[in-house]
Design a protein around this motif. Sequence first.
Motif, PDB file in Angstrom:
ATOM      1  N   GLN A 298       0.619  -1.114   0.068  1.00  0.00           N
ATOM      2  CA  GLN A 298       0.037  -0.102  -0.370  1.00  0.00           C
ATOM      3  C   GLN A 298       1.025   1.311   0.373  1.00  0.00           C
ATOM      4  O   GLN A 298       0.302   2.184   0.013  1.00  0.00           O
ATOM      5  CB  GLN A 298      -0.765   0.670   1.453  1.00  0.00           C
ATOM      6  N   THR A 299       2.012   0.973   0.203  1.00  0.00           N
ATOM      7  CA  THR A 299       3.247   2.281   0.265  1.00  0.00           C
ATOM      8  C   THR A 299       3.109   3.189  -0.315  1.00  0.00           C
ATOM      9  O   THR A 299       3.020   3.966  -0.900  1.00  0.00           O
ATOM     10  CB  THR A 299       4.359   1.885   0.842  1.00  0.00           C
ATOM     11  N   VAL A 300       2.915   2.366  -1.828  1.00  0.00           N
ATOM     12  CA  VAL A 300       3.406   2.504  -3.197  1.00  0.00           C
ATOM     13  C   VAL A 300       1.798   4.012  -3.345  1.00  0.00           C
ATOM     14  O   VAL A 300       1.676   4.159  -4.692  1.00  0.00           O
ATOM     15  CB  VAL A 300       3.326   2.039  -4.273  1.00  0.00           C
ATOM     16  N   PHE A 301       0.793   3.887  -2.396  1.00  0.00           N
ATOM     17  CA  PHE A 301       0.027   4.406  -2.906  1.00  0.00           C
ATOM     18  C   PHE A 301       0.410   5.857  -2.433  1.00  0.00           C
ATOM     19  O   PHE A 301      -1.016   5.919  -1.665  1.00  0.00           O
ATOM     20  CB  PHE A 301      -1.498   4.224  -2.779  1.00  0.00           C
ATOM     21  N   GLY A 307       5.696   9.836  -1.484  1.00  0.00           N
ATOM     22  CA  GLY A 307       6.282  10.865  -1.739  1.00  0.00           C
ATOM     23  C   GLY A 307       7.618  11.240  -1.409  1.00  0.00           C
ATOM     24  O   GLY A 307       8.132  11.996  -3.113  1.00  0.00           O
ATOM     25  N   VAL A 308       7.779  10.956  -0.812  1.00  0.00           N
ATOM     26  CA  VAL A 308       9.826  11.670  -0.433  1.00  0.00           C
ATOM     27  C   VAL A 308      10.384  11.007  -1.411  1.00  0.00           C
ATOM     28  O   VAL A 308      10.940  11.945  -2.191  1.00  0.00           O
ATOM     29  CB  VAL A 308       9.868  11.131   1.102  1.00  0.00           C
ATOM     30  N   ILE A 330       6.809  -4.959  -1.353  1.00  0.00           N
ATOM     31  CA  ILE A 330       7.565  -3.298  -1.815  1.00  0.00           C
ATOM     32  C   ILE A 330       8.200  -2.975  -2.769  1.00  0.00           C
ATOM     33  O   ILE A 330       9.167  -2.359  -3.085  1.00  0.00           O
ATOM     34  CB  ILE A 330       8.337  -3.720  -0.485  1.00  0.00           C
ATOM     35  N   GLU A 331       8.187  -4.700  -4.071  1.00  0.00           N
ATOM     36  CA  GLU A 331       9.270  -4.455  -5.336  1.00  0.00           C
ATOM     37  C   GLU A 331       8.981  -3.036  -5.397  1.00  0.00           C
ATOM     38  O   GLU A 331       9.717  -2.567  -6.461  1.00  0.00           O
ATOM     39  CB  GLU A 331       9.677  -5.512  -5.466  1.00  0.00           C
TER      40      GLU A 331
END
Length: 386
Positions: A298-301, A307-308, A330-331
């Motif tokens: 979910q981090t990619v969204f 964002g950083v 995470i890939e």
Amino acid sequence: MKIIIAPDSFKGSLSAIEAANAINKGIKNAFKEAETVLLPVGDGGEGTMETLVAATGGTIRTLTVTGPLGNQVEAVYGILGDDQTCVIEMASASGLHLVPEGKLSPLKATTYGTGQLIKQALDEGFTSFIIGLGGSATNDGGAGMLQALGLQILDETENEVGHGGGELNKIKRIAFNTFDKRIKDCSFIIASDVQNPMVGLDGAAHIFGPQKGATASDVELLDRNLTNWANEIEKATGIKLHDRPGAGAAGGIGGAFQAFFPVEVKRGIDVVIEYIKLDDELQNADLVITGEGSVDHQTVFGKTPMGVAQAANQRNVPTILIAGSVGKGIEALYDFGVVSVNSIINRPMTLKEAIENAEELLESSAEQVIRSYFYQSVKEKGRSLT
């Protein structure tokens, strides 16, 4: 060697500022000569105000307001270093953390206190606002906030409806006579990543109600009530919030802002990146370290580390991510300039232990990351790590 340290909070253990300090200690343990720039960040949720105030040399003010359950609570808001911009996190006045365990009540919870924060800032003469949505205990469609600012939300007897999402079905008319006229001359940036509409299966009640204590029957009731609220807003303003993206943010307060305020809605991390001037610091940076409590697919969204990393990648600066826990998927981050993802967990431990020792673990992880990443380049320059 210039390293930018730009983490979000590690929720439940470290604020973004505390996380940045821990990472900085780890870097200095390995490489004392490194130039470090601490730019703790947030994505519009809790901690964003503190981050922006710290980055700009601003101040924090305290005000007693009506909490989500109607009791008096202390809430804070920030003034940026320009002395012109007010930053408000709605969670400070209307957040989940203000409700005692076992007392969640989305049918009664109100955003009135958030409106009181805005009114106080207006009284002080501020006309530029950043509003962070997230962490709310409410599902009242922002009605309470609007009432605090003078909007009349009336039932069939021309009396004000009560507080909470459970009262929205009683609304028969909206009157603007006493609504704060100063609002139209202000600018509001809404920091929110939520794209959910006001009502329906993807709306505020169905998606966010359960985490605020709503039962299955509560969810259905709240959705019907929010529909009535959206109907009345459309009659009064001509703005249809039912399926409008972002209107369901923070229990529907996102829709209230879109209908009654001059607003610009931005991704939370983009607001923070702009105000902390991350892009300026990236121009001669060698590495960025970011992170947060949990990283997964979910981090990619649009989450903070993403964002950083995107901002750094535009400047061809590599990013290393350090997290409390690392999940699957995470890939995808590697396509945006992230060169490695690292967990602070360095031995078998419980979640409680990880939270209690997060500062020490993060410092240690940052040290090992720097030793690994810079060993060869430092050696080639005839220098050594500490």
